[in-house]
Scaffold this motif. Structure first.
Motif, mmCIF file in Angstrom:
data_model
loop_
_atom_site.group_PDB
_atom_site.id
_atom_site.type_symbol
_atom_site.label_atom_id
_atom_site.label_comp_id
_atom_site.label_asym_id
_atom_site.label_seq_id
_atom_site.Cartn_x
_atom_site.Cartn_y
_atom_site.Cartn_z
ATOM 1 N N GLY A 1 0.799 -1.221 0.000
ATOM 2 C CA GLY A 1 0.000 0.000 0.000
ATOM 3 C C GLY A 1 0.828 1.266 0.000
ATOM 4 O O GLY A 1 0.289 2.362 -0.192
ATOM 5 N N LEU A 2 2.139 1.145 0.206
ATOM 6 C CA LEU A 2 3.010 2.327 0.245
ATOM 7 C C LEU A 2 3.782 2.440 -1.069
ATOM 8 O O LEU A 2 5.005 2.616 -1.081
ATOM 9 N N ASN A 3 3.063 2.371 -2.169
ATOM 10 C CA ASN A 3 3.726 2.318 -3.478
ATOM 11 C C ASN A 3 4.230 3.664 -3.970
ATOM 12 O O ASN A 3 4.763 3.754 -5.086
ATOM 13 N N LEU B 1 7.156 -1.586 -3.941
ATOM 14 C CA LEU B 1 7.839 -0.287 -3.873
ATOM 15 C C LEU B 1 8.519 0.025 -5.203
ATOM 16 O O LEU B 1 9.732 0.222 -5.277
ATOM 17 N N ASN B 2 7.721 0.126 -6.238
ATOM 18 C CA ASN B 2 8.255 0.275 -7.597
ATOM 19 C C ASN B 2 8.927 1.614 -7.850
ATOM 20 O O ASN B 2 9.691 1.748 -8.814
ATOM 21 N N LEU C 1 17.248 2.763 -0.557
ATOM 22 C CA LEU C 1 16.939 1.729 0.434
ATOM 23 C C LEU C 1 18.142 1.574 1.352
ATOM 24 O O LEU C 1 19.240 1.237 0.916
ATOM 25 N N ASP C 2 17.926 1.836 2.632
ATOM 26 C CA ASP C 2 19.017 1.810 3.618
ATOM 27 C C ASP C 2 18.816 0.636 4.572
ATOM 28 O O ASP C 2 17.911 0.651 5.406
ATOM 29 N N LEU C 3 19.670 -0.391 4.443
ATOM 30 C CA LEU C 3 19.605 -1.585 5.291
ATOM 31 C C LEU C 3 20.894 -1.775 6.077
ATOM 32 O O LEU C 3 21.128 -2.851 6.628
ATOM 33 N N ASP D 1 14.240 -7.432 -7.119
ATOM 34 C CA ASP D 1 13.881 -7.482 -8.542
ATOM 35 C C ASP D 1 12.863 -6.424 -8.962
ATOM 36 O O ASP D 1 12.861 -5.995 -10.121
ATOM 37 N N LYS D 2 11.998 -5.987 -8.067
ATOM 38 C CA LYS D 2 10.964 -5.011 -8.416
ATOM 39 C C LYS D 2 11.437 -3.566 -8.242
ATOM 40 O O LYS D 2 10.730 -2.634 -8.622
#
Length: 323
Positions: free
Chosen positions: A81-83, A106-107, A112-114, A128-129
């Motif tokens: 829902g957070l697209n 998340l297209n 992205l911070d991991l 992949d997305k």
């Protein structure tokens, strides 16, 4: 005649309060723990000691900050829902695994911070997305290996940090799709320069030297030599890196294959490794203590709501009878 009016107002107020509680409002203005900015669409939930992602994050959120918390796992539907997210910060948590598909919606994500978690591996196809991703931080985890093709879809990626992990090798062709890469951190990993698998990385570093920053800092385990200096003569071994933490030596396999069934010794196998061999996996997400408490409080709130509603109705009936 003010009695029925007061009762009706009470009903409306109670209903509104209960609905707000049931929705688990995220933002401080609604009684939640996060700070929300309606203009920038930024939701800041960092440094709150969270063990679970807050519910009802606004669907139009552009930037979500969840860093510096105590998240140890994520549900598969954590970000559904957070697209519209373009920035997701999960740094400095306690994440040990990522469920497959957790980022699939998340297209539009670009960052992205991991970093600074406890990730030991990544699921196949986890990124992949994320075809618009330009920055991916994975440094300071416990990554022991990378899945085949894990970065293949990240053709827009410019920054990738893999430093300070436990990587010994990367799959053949791991970085071939990253044509726009300008920064790659590979240092502080125990790169195994005795195996032929290291030759892909060594050759790739030599080819990209001068166009991709920081890659020359990758050193062989022990810091005796830079990875880019490794020759085919030095990387002469055909090493095998199993996907599990325990491997059976080839000498044992040969012996067992040539023995009669009666001669095969019983080998003690740790239960956790046997489960991995059978493909057993822990559930993606188990309820945490705060989530359980939230569920209990929700039920209690619902019960209180119905009690108050009943009292208000009885009051109205009683007043009407008197009238």
């Amino acid at each position: 005649m003010m009695g029925p009016v007061l009762a009706a107002c009470l009903l409306i107020i109670l209903s509104t309060a209960w609905i707000s509680q049931a929705n688990g409002a995220t933002c401080k203005k609604d009684g939640g723990v996060c700070t929300c900015n309606d203009q920038t669409k930024n939701v800041d939930c960092s440094s709150k000691g969270l063990t679970a992602i807050p519910s009802n994050i606004p669907t139009d959120t552009d930037r979500l900050e969840l860093g510096y918390n105590k998240l140890s796992s994520l549900p598969r539907t954590a970000f559904h829902g957070l697209n519209k997210l373009t920035y997701l910060d999960l740094q400095w948590n306690e994440l040990q695994t990522l469920p497959p598909g957790v980022f699939d919606q998340l297209n539009d994500l670009k960052t992205l911070d991991l970093r600074q978690n406890q990730l030991k591996s990544l699921p196949q196809g986890i990124f992949d997305k994320l075809t618009k991703l330009t920055i991916l931080w994975l440094n300071t985890n416990k990554l022991q290996r990378l899945p085949e093709g894990v970065f293949d879809k990240l053709t827009e990626l410019k920054t990738l940090t893999l430093s300070n992990n436990q990587l010994k090798r990367v799959p053949e062709g791991a970085f071939n799709s990253l044509e726009k890469l300008t920064l790659l951190q590979l240092d502080t990993n125990p790169w195994d320069c005795s195996c032929r698998d290291i030759l892909y990385l060594s050759n790739w570093i030599r080819e990209k030297k001068g166009t991709v920053s920081n890659i020359e800092a990758a050193e062989c385990d022990g810091g005796t030599k830079a990875v880019l200096e490794i020759t085919e003569e030095e990387a002469a071994e055909d090493c095998v890196y199993p996907n599990t933490t325990t491997a059976i030596p080839t000498t044992i396999i040969t012996t067992l294959a040539s023995s009669n069934d009666d001669d095969i010794p019983e080998l003690p196998v740790p239960q956790e490794n046997f489960q991995k061999f059978l493909g057993y996996q822990e559930p993606d997400h188990l309820p945490t203590q705060p989530q359980c408490l939230m569920s209990i409080s929700g039920y209690l709130g619902l019960m209180m709501f119905f009690v108050l509603i009943s009292a208000a109705i009885l009051y109205v009936i009683h007043f009407l009878k008197k009238a």
